[in-house]
Design a protein around this motif. Structure first.
Motif, PDB file in Angstrom:
ATOM      1  N   GLY A 120      43.854  72.432  59.272  1.00 27.99           N
ATOM      2  CA  GLY A 120      44.266  72.199  57.462  1.00 27.99           C
ATOM      3  C   GLY A 120      44.789  72.095  56.885  1.00 27.99           C
ATOM      4  O   GLY A 120      46.203  72.281  57.815  1.00 27.99           O
ATOM      5  N   ASP A 121      44.428  72.303  55.955  1.00 28.58           N
ATOM      6  CA  ASP A 121      45.824  71.847  54.501  1.00 28.58           C
ATOM      7  C   ASP A 121      46.086  73.004  54.550  1.00 28.58           C
ATOM      8  O   ASP A 121      47.773  72.907  54.739  1.00 28.58           O
ATOM      9  CB  ASP A 121      45.346  71.731  53.444  1.00 28.58           C
ATOM     10  CG  ASP A 121      44.283  72.148  52.862  1.00 28.58           C
ATOM     11  OD1 ASP A 121      43.985  73.124  53.351  1.00 28.58           O
ATOM     12  OD2 ASP A 121      43.576  71.831  51.668  1.00 28.58           O
ATOM     13  N   TRP A 166      48.793  73.934  57.977  1.00 33.94           N
ATOM     14  CA  TRP A 166      49.629  73.355  57.926  1.00 33.94           C
ATOM     15  C   TRP A 166      51.281  73.417  57.074  1.00 33.94           C
ATOM     16  O   TRP A 166      52.105  73.250  57.170  1.00 33.94           O
ATOM     17  CB  TRP A 166      49.364  71.588  57.874  1.00 33.94           C
ATOM     18  CG  TRP A 166      50.085  70.742  57.811  1.00 33.94           C
ATOM     19  CD1 TRP A 166      50.109  70.071  59.289  1.00 33.94           C
ATOM     20  CD2 TRP A 166      51.031  69.709  57.307  1.00 33.94           C
ATOM     21  NE1 TRP A 166      51.232  68.767  59.447  1.00 33.94           N
ATOM     22  CE2 TRP A 166      51.987  68.414  57.984  1.00 33.94           C
ATOM     23  CE3 TRP A 166      51.162  70.108  55.921  1.00 33.94           C
ATOM     24  CZ2 TRP A 166      52.386  68.426  57.707  1.00 33.94           C
ATOM     25  CZ3 TRP A 166      52.100  69.089  54.831  1.00 33.94           C
ATOM     26  CH2 TRP A 166      52.959  67.528  56.624  1.00 33.94           C
ATOM     27  N   HIS A 183      40.223  71.822  48.287  1.00 36.09           N
ATOM     28  CA  HIS A 183      40.581  71.748  49.258  1.00 36.09           C
ATOM     29  C   HIS A 183      40.370  69.731  49.248  1.00 36.09           C
ATOM     30  O   HIS A 183      39.413  69.067  49.910  1.00 36.09           O
ATOM     31  CB  HIS A 183      40.031  71.884  50.743  1.00 36.09           C
ATOM     32  CG  HIS A 183      40.317  73.316  50.861  1.00 36.09           C
ATOM     33  ND1 HIS A 183      41.458  73.834  51.899  1.00 36.09           N
ATOM     34  CD2 HIS A 183      39.912  74.341  50.472  1.00 36.09           C
ATOM     35  CE1 HIS A 183      41.599  74.947  51.593  1.00 36.09           C
ATOM     36  NE2 HIS A 183      40.408  75.237  50.995  1.00 36.09           N
ATOM     37  N   ARG A 192      45.102  66.984  59.602  1.00 34.15           N
ATOM     38  CA  ARG A 192      43.893  67.450  59.999  1.00 34.15           C
ATOM     39  C   ARG A 192      43.307  68.135  61.283  1.00 34.15           C
ATOM     40  O   ARG A 192      42.053  68.642  60.510  1.00 34.15           O
ATOM     41  CB  ARG A 192      43.804  65.628  60.217  1.00 34.15           C
ATOM     42  CG  ARG A 192      43.860  64.667  61.542  1.00 34.15           C
ATOM     43  CD  ARG A 192      43.754  63.611  61.800  1.00 34.15           C
ATOM     44  NE  ARG A 192      44.079  62.848  62.619  1.00 34.15           N
ATOM     45  CZ  ARG A 192      45.131  62.126  62.714  1.00 34.15           C
ATOM     46  NH1 ARG A 192      46.004  62.959  61.819  1.00 34.15           N
ATOM     47  NH2 ARG A 192      46.095  61.979  63.936  1.00 34.15           N
ATOM     48  N   ASP A 193      44.486  67.953  61.932  1.00 35.02           N
ATOM     49  CA  ASP A 193      44.198  68.752  62.960  1.00 35.02           C
ATOM     50  C   ASP A 193      43.854  70.678  63.218  1.00 35.02           C
ATOM     51  O   ASP A 193      43.008  71.143  63.680  1.00 35.02           O
ATOM     52  CB  ASP A 193      44.787  68.761  64.065  1.00 35.02           C
ATOM     53  CG  ASP A 193      44.928  67.603  64.540  1.00 35.02           C
ATOM     54  OD1 ASP A 193      43.741  66.585  64.937  1.00 35.02           O
ATOM     55  OD2 ASP A 193      45.639  67.784  65.327  1.00 35.02           O
ATOM     56  N   ASN A 223      40.109  65.907  49.664  1.00 30.78           N
ATOM     57  CA  ASN A 223      40.292  64.928  50.142  1.00 30.78           C
ATOM     58  C   ASN A 223      40.564  63.233  49.527  1.00 30.78           C
ATOM     59  O   ASN A 223      39.418  63.711  48.563  1.00 30.78           O
ATOM     60  CB  ASN A 223      39.677  64.357  51.095  1.00 30.78           C
ATOM     61  CG  ASN A 223      40.385  65.709  52.302  1.00 30.78           C
ATOM     62  OD1 ASN A 223      41.452  65.913  52.747  1.00 30.78           O
ATOM     63  ND2 ASN A 223      38.800  65.762  52.891  1.00 30.78           N
ATOM     64  N   ARG A 239      47.752  67.179  50.965  1.00 34.58           N
ATOM     65  CA  ARG A 239      46.785  65.699  50.888  1.00 34.58           C
ATOM     66  C   ARG A 239      47.321  65.002  50.557  1.00 34.58           C
ATOM     67  O   ARG A 239      46.705  63.609  50.916  1.00 34.58           O
ATOM     68  CB  ARG A 239      45.557  66.367  50.161  1.00 34.58           C
ATOM     69  CG  ARG A 239      44.870  67.195  52.033  1.00 34.58           C
ATOM     70  CD  ARG A 239      43.502  67.869  51.160  1.00 34.58           C
ATOM     71  NE  ARG A 239      44.062  68.962  49.648  1.00 34.58           N
ATOM     72  CZ  ARG A 239      43.825  69.660  48.912  1.00 34.58           C
ATOM     73  NH1 ARG A 239      43.531  69.005  48.014  1.00 34.58           N
ATOM     74  NH2 ARG A 239      44.167  70.615  48.540  1.00 34.58           N
ATOM     75  N   LYS A 285      38.257  72.738  57.013  1.00 32.72           N
ATOM     76  CA  LYS A 285      38.200  71.507  56.720  1.00 32.72           C
ATOM     77  C   LYS A 285      38.676  70.570  57.731  1.00 32.72           C
ATOM     78  O   LYS A 285      39.068  69.082  57.824  1.00 32.72           O
ATOM     79  CB  LYS A 285      38.540  70.551  55.207  1.00 32.72           C
ATOM     80  CG  LYS A 285      37.511  71.333  54.281  1.00 32.72           C
ATOM     81  CD  LYS A 285      37.371  70.600  52.723  1.00 32.72           C
ATOM     82  CE  LYS A 285      35.883  70.049  52.257  1.00 32.72           C
ATOM     83  NZ  LYS A 285      37.010  69.616  50.636  1.00 32.72           N
ATOM     84  N   ARG A 286      39.450  71.501  59.151  1.00 38.03           N
ATOM     85  CA  ARG A 286      40.054  70.667  59.714  1.00 38.03           C
ATOM     86  C   ARG A 286      38.925  69.472  60.608  1.00 38.03           C
ATOM     87  O   ARG A 286      37.566  69.948  60.513  1.00 38.03           O
ATOM     88  CB  ARG A 286      41.073  71.270  60.611  1.00 38.03           C
ATOM     89  CG  ARG A 286      39.446  72.411  61.297  1.00 38.03           C
ATOM     90  CD  ARG A 286      40.485  73.409  62.426  1.00 38.03           C
ATOM     91  NE  ARG A 286      39.410  74.343  63.003  1.00 38.03           N
ATOM     92  CZ  ARG A 286      39.752  75.132  64.056  1.00 38.03           C
ATOM     93  NH1 ARG A 286      40.428  73.721  64.998  1.00 38.03           N
ATOM     94  NH2 ARG A 286      39.088  75.467  64.981  1.00 38.03           N
ATOM     95  N   LYS A 287      39.395  68.581  61.199  1.00 35.80           N
ATOM     96  CA  LYS A 287      38.687  67.569  62.295  1.00 35.80           C
ATOM     97  C   LYS A 287      38.604  68.116  63.672  1.00 35.80           C
ATOM     98  O   LYS A 287      38.616  67.125  63.708  1.00 35.80           O
ATOM     99  CB  LYS A 287      38.798  66.104  61.939  1.00 35.80           C
ATOM    100  CG  LYS A 287      39.390  65.643  60.362  1.00 35.80           C
ATOM    101  CD  LYS A 287      38.184  65.561  59.800  1.00 35.80           C
ATOM    102  CE  LYS A 287      38.606  65.251  58.543  1.00 35.80           C
ATOM    103  NZ  LYS A 287      37.399  65.453  57.600  1.00 35.80           N
ATOM    104  N   THR A 288      38.402  69.309  63.733  1.00 34.81           N
ATOM    105  CA  THR A 288      39.194  69.516  64.906  1.00 34.81           C
ATOM    106  C   THR A 288      38.114  70.909  65.206  1.00 34.81           C
ATOM    107  O   THR A 288      37.769  71.717  64.259  1.00 34.81           O
ATOM    108  CB  THR A 288      40.432  70.197  65.734  1.00 34.81           C
ATOM    109  OG1 THR A 288      41.119  71.335  64.840  1.00 34.81           O
ATOM    110  CG2 THR A 288      40.866  68.293  65.687  1.00 34.81           C
TER     111      THR A 288
END
Length: 359
Positions: A101-102, A105, A281, A98-99, A283, A315, A82-85
């Motif tokens: 994932g939870d 991180w 996960h 976000r780069d 959001n 999150r 679920k990362r945004k990259t």
């Protein structure tokens, strides 16, 4: 008891047979070496499952980090769910959740000195970790959630199965929750039954072992959660830790796949638990925040707390529109894994032995 959270949708079994045929064919391609798996010269330890949903991969990965980090330069490679990259990323101190994932991180926050990388293509990610100038001194890679990623042949395969959702009691998607048939467990060197009740009896161990039907080369362990003292999520609020007592009324806020054992464990401390569960996960959005605040307002008693997990805390931290009273009462419950039956040293021995064989 084992299997108590499994639900089989019998009407979907025909689709499970079709899905299973596809999985069988893919595995046959690898077993026949038509599709090739790459083996690396340095140790690669895979921690994974064959079940959709949480089996405790992150706490078990953290257990391995604690075991190895003082002797080896450890890296963790995850796909970064679920990362945004996209592509290959190595995290640093300023990397946003976000780069990567939870879960990666979370691990980076707890173990800032180890290397955390993400790449959906694990073979490419491992190649980069072992060859790029900034990470080529890594000794060992922990491969997170890659049991199905057969393009890599790990030096050690650790398979996790939830005590409450044993793979032996489940069936393939979409009727059940298995990504692969139970026979896939034969690729594992070590199997850990996770989220076990701390008071398991000898007969229960034997029942689980019989159900899993291990091969002679496989080693079986059982793990349970141990909990630290809850601490405030938002550091600007006064106080650090909070003691849970029988009078504590808890709103248990989770966005994990299987919070059942956590609920059972907390019930040993207080009967006043109100679960508020979201998908794994999850959001949190504005509607969720309102639901949290309403649920907290409805709690009875003079001592009220919102308890959440470390993964959910990652999150919740960025949320700005929580009311001041809710922010003051959100606490994080730290979780660590313990190997049961006094087998911690045996587990450590097998891990170290696998590393020495690869070195």
């Amino acid at each position: 008891m084992e299997g108590d959270l499994i639900h089989i949708n019998d009407w979907l079994r025909p689709l499970s047979w079709l899905y299973g045929a596809g999985v069988w064919f893919r595995n046959w391609l690898f077993d026949s070496e038509i599709l090739k798996a790459k083996e690396f010269e340095r140790p690669v330890i895979c921690v994974g499952n064959i079940t959709v949903g949480g089996t405790g991969k992150t706490p078990h990965t953290e257990m391995l980090i604690r075991m190895l980090k003082d002797q080896y330069r450890v890296a963790v490679l995850s796909r970064g769910y679920k990362r945004k990259t996209r592509g290959y990323i190595v995290a640093d101190a300023g990397t946003a959740m976000r780069d990567i994932g939870d879960e990666p991180w979370q691990i980076k926050q707890k173990f800032p000195d180890i290397t955390i990388a993400v790449d959906a293509n694990r073979r490419r990610g491992l190649t980069r970790l072992f060859s790029d100038a900034e990470t080529r001194d890594v000794d060992i890679v922990l491969l997170d959630d890659a049991f199905q990623h057969r393009y890599v042949r790990p030096s050690l395969n650790i398979l996790l199965t939830d005590y409450h959702r044993l793979i032996s009691d489940d069936c393939l998607l979409p009727a059940g929750r298995l990504r692969e048939p139970m026979s896939a467990k034969n690729r594992a060197n070590i199997i850990i039954v996770t989220k076990c009740p701390s008071e398991m009896k000898p007969m229960e161990y034997r029942v689980v072992q019989t159900a899993l039907d291990l091969k002679p080369y496989q080693h079986l362990f059982y793990s349970t959660f141990s909990y630290g003292s809850p601490y405030r999520l938002f550091s600007e609020t006064p106080g650090v830790e909070e003691e849970l007592t029988p009078d504590t009324h808890i709103l248990l806020l989770t966005g994990i796949a299987s919070p059942q054992q956590m609920i059972l464990d907390l019930k040993r401390v207080t009967r006043h638990i109100t679960p508020l569960s979201f998908a794994d996960h999850h959001n949190f959005r504005a509607a969720d925040i309102r639901k949290i605040e309403e649920a907290f307002t409805e709690l009875q008693g003079s001592k009220r707390l919102i308890i959440t997990t470390e993964k959910d805390a990652t999150r919740l931290l960025p949320i700005k529109n929580l009311s001041p009273i809710v922010r003051r009462h959100i606490y994080v419950l730290p979780i660590e894994v313990e190997i049961m039956r006094n087998q911690q040293e045996e587990f450590r021995r097998l891990i170290m032995e696998s590393i020495r064989k690869t070195d």
